[in-house]
Write an enzyme that holds these catalytic residues in place. Structure first.
Site, PDB file in Angstrom:
ATOM      1  CG  ASP A  49      -2.181   0.892   1.117  1.00  0.00           C
ATOM      2  OD1 ASP A  49      -3.108   0.415   0.408  1.00  0.00           O
ATOM      3  OD2 ASP A  49      -1.760   2.154   1.633  1.00  0.00           O
ATOM      4  CE1 TYR A  80      -5.821   6.417  -0.632  1.00  0.00           C
ATOM      5  CE2 TYR A  80      -5.558   7.039   1.381  1.00  0.00           C
ATOM      6  CZ  TYR A  80      -5.658   6.111   0.662  1.00  0.00           C
ATOM      7  OH  TYR A  80      -5.491   4.662   0.821  1.00  0.00           O
ATOM      8  CG  HIS A 139      -4.325  -4.170   0.129  1.00  0.00           C
ATOM      9  ND1 HIS A 139      -3.566  -3.655  -0.755  1.00  0.00           N
ATOM     10  CD2 HIS A 139      -4.396  -3.071   1.114  1.00  0.00           C
ATOM     11  CE1 HIS A 139      -3.380  -2.333  -0.527  1.00  0.00           C
ATOM     12  NE2 HIS A 139      -3.836  -2.038   0.552  1.00  0.00           N
TER      13      HIS A 139
END
Length: 473
Positions: A243, A392, A449
């Site tokens: 990630d 983000y 993930h």
């Protein structure tokens, strides 16, 4: 009737013009990709920064490393319980499972366990089983755990390994894999490599202080983590991440090719060789050999429409957090039940997209509620959901692939563990566009993930395999 050579050539091109055009286009894309690769061979500048409040002071920064302990109180727990008791639930549609997000019927079960059975004090003790520390870097209090081998075997050189988490995870993701890397013998494993593991919290996540200024991105994080490793006395070290951790590690490798001796990732941010990737995705199903696709690659990539439908289905959160993170963050920071639903939904579909067909989202197939809620609590007690979402906006707010490092390659020895349920599968030929010294690429048999949290043994084995390859070079 005489047929000239020119007539034969003309007839050949006339009959095969379609294939010739395809071949010419492929050659063109190959050439463009080669040119663009040659243009992006630079080294990422280290730079410097100040992310604390106000102006950078003129006095030197305190570089001391302080022991830290996770603590809780009755007031903290009572406040949580009061907020949980005030939660309002919306009845789900019939037979909805996890197709609309977190199923509120199952959410009631999770919340009931959280309120009545989950023991945060016990989980705090578990968190404190590894040594925690804090240190000031660029104006921020950086939290990390540092676990050394309890009894390193004679003749084995202990390797420093930095492991970096992502969103919506935390340093707690690595608690299951740490003993496999630092003390394999006690767990019945015959590993040749022994590590001391450093797991920092990304600034703004968990117990690391959040940046007070705009612009704090993966490059700034990479620089801070380099300074952390240097402060711990490591001039050379290895790095691993998934990630955001993958991107941060990539930036560290781009920035410090001499200090980073190897990079292992379980997620690949694909930003190099765009033309090649596009063409391979369009034509790879029919000509897999032309793009270096293996049978497993074809299985995971096609039909291509499933990739786009999956990205559309799973990326809504990203658009919100890359544009207006503080708005949704305000709600999540005030409502523990909403925070749990928002985060735990990712641990369902990002572990396996097929779990959305299950009433409980498959959450307890790979994790315990105690483990999942401990990760939630790290976000809750530190009020870190808003700054974690801002990461983000800082990295993607100007668009995907627009930053200098996005087009730069990595030249240090690298490895990719490709888990089949990762958000986007990355074939080896794609990975080699980014990692020019890719020493190991593994199609993992299972997992998604959150690799270290979900499949710690598989990930530890792949890290070991990679280190063995490097050692032989």
């Amino acid at each position: 009737m005489r047929i000239s050579v020119l007539d034969v050539i003309f007839d050949f091109f006339s009959d095969n013009m379609w294939w010739i055009q395809i071949f010419a286009v492929l050659l063109l894309f190959r050439f463009v990709s080669w040119v663009m690769d040659k243009m992006n061979n630079g080294k990422l500048e280290i730079g410097d920064g100040w992310w604390g409040p106000g102006s950078k002071p003129h006095t030197p920064e305190d570089e001391s490393i302080r022991p830290f302990k996770v603590e809780t109180s009755e007031e903290e727990i009572n406040d949580l319980h009061q907020r949980i008791d005030l939660a309002r639930f919306t009845e789900p549609l019939e037979d909805i499972r996890f197709h609309y997000g977190f199923n509120s019927n199952y959410l009631k079960k999770v919340v009931s366990y959280w309120r009545n059975q989950f023991d945060w004090k016990k989980q705090v003790e578990i968190l404190n089983k590894y040594p925690h520390f804090k240190t000031k870097i660029e104006g921020l209090d950086i939290h990390f755990i540092h676990v050394k081998p309890p009894k390193p075997p004679a003749g084995h050189k202990v390797k420093p390994l930095l492991m970096v988490h992502g969103w919506p995870g935390s340093f707690f993701e690595f608690y299951k894999i740490i003993p496999l890397l630092t003390d394999p013998e006690s767990h019945g494993l015959n590993y040749n490599q022994i590590f001391e593991v450093i797991c920092p919290s990304i600034p703004g996540y968990g117990f690391s202080e959040a940046a007070h200024k705009q612009g704090f991105d993966s490059v700034a994080t990479a620089r801070i983590f380099y300074k952390l490793m240097s402060r711990l006395g490591f001039q050379e070290f290895y790095i691993q991440g998934g990630d955001w951790g993958s991107l941060i590690c990539v930036n560290m490798a781009q920035m410090l090719p001499s200090q980073v001796k190897g990079i292992h990732v379980n997620m690949c941010f694909i930003s190099n060789g765009t033309f090649f990737i596009l063409m391979s995705l369009l034509l790879g199903r029919w000509f897999p050999w032309l793009f270096g696709f293996r049978e497993r690659d074809v299985q995971l990539l096609y039909p291509a429409k499933k990739i786009f439908s999956s990205l559309f289905r799973e990326s809504g959160y990203m658009h919100i957090q890359a544009t207006k993170p503080d708005t949704v963050g305000c709600a999540l920071n005030n409502c523990p039940v909403g925070l749990a639903a928002y985060i735990l939904e990712k641990f369902s579909t990002w572990t396996n997209p097929e779990y959305r067909y299950l009433e409980d989202g498959g959450l307890e197939k790979k994790y315990t509620l105690d483990d999942l809620l401990t990760n939630i609590m790290i976000y809750w007690v530190t009020s870190s959901i808003v700054p974690s979402q801002r990461f983000y906006k800082e990295n993607l707010g100007q668009g995907i692939g627009t930053k200098k490092h996005d087009k730069m390659k990595v030249f240090v020895p690298a490895a990719l563990a490709a888990f089949p349920c990762e958000l986007l599968h990355c074939p080896e030929t794609w990975a080699r566009k980014k990692f020019k010294n890719l020493c190991s690429y593994t199609h993992m048999p299972q997992g998604g993930h959150f690799a270290a949290f979900e499949e710690p043994l598989l990930l530890a084995e792949d890290i070991q395999k990679f280190m063995g390859i490097i050692q032989k070079k």
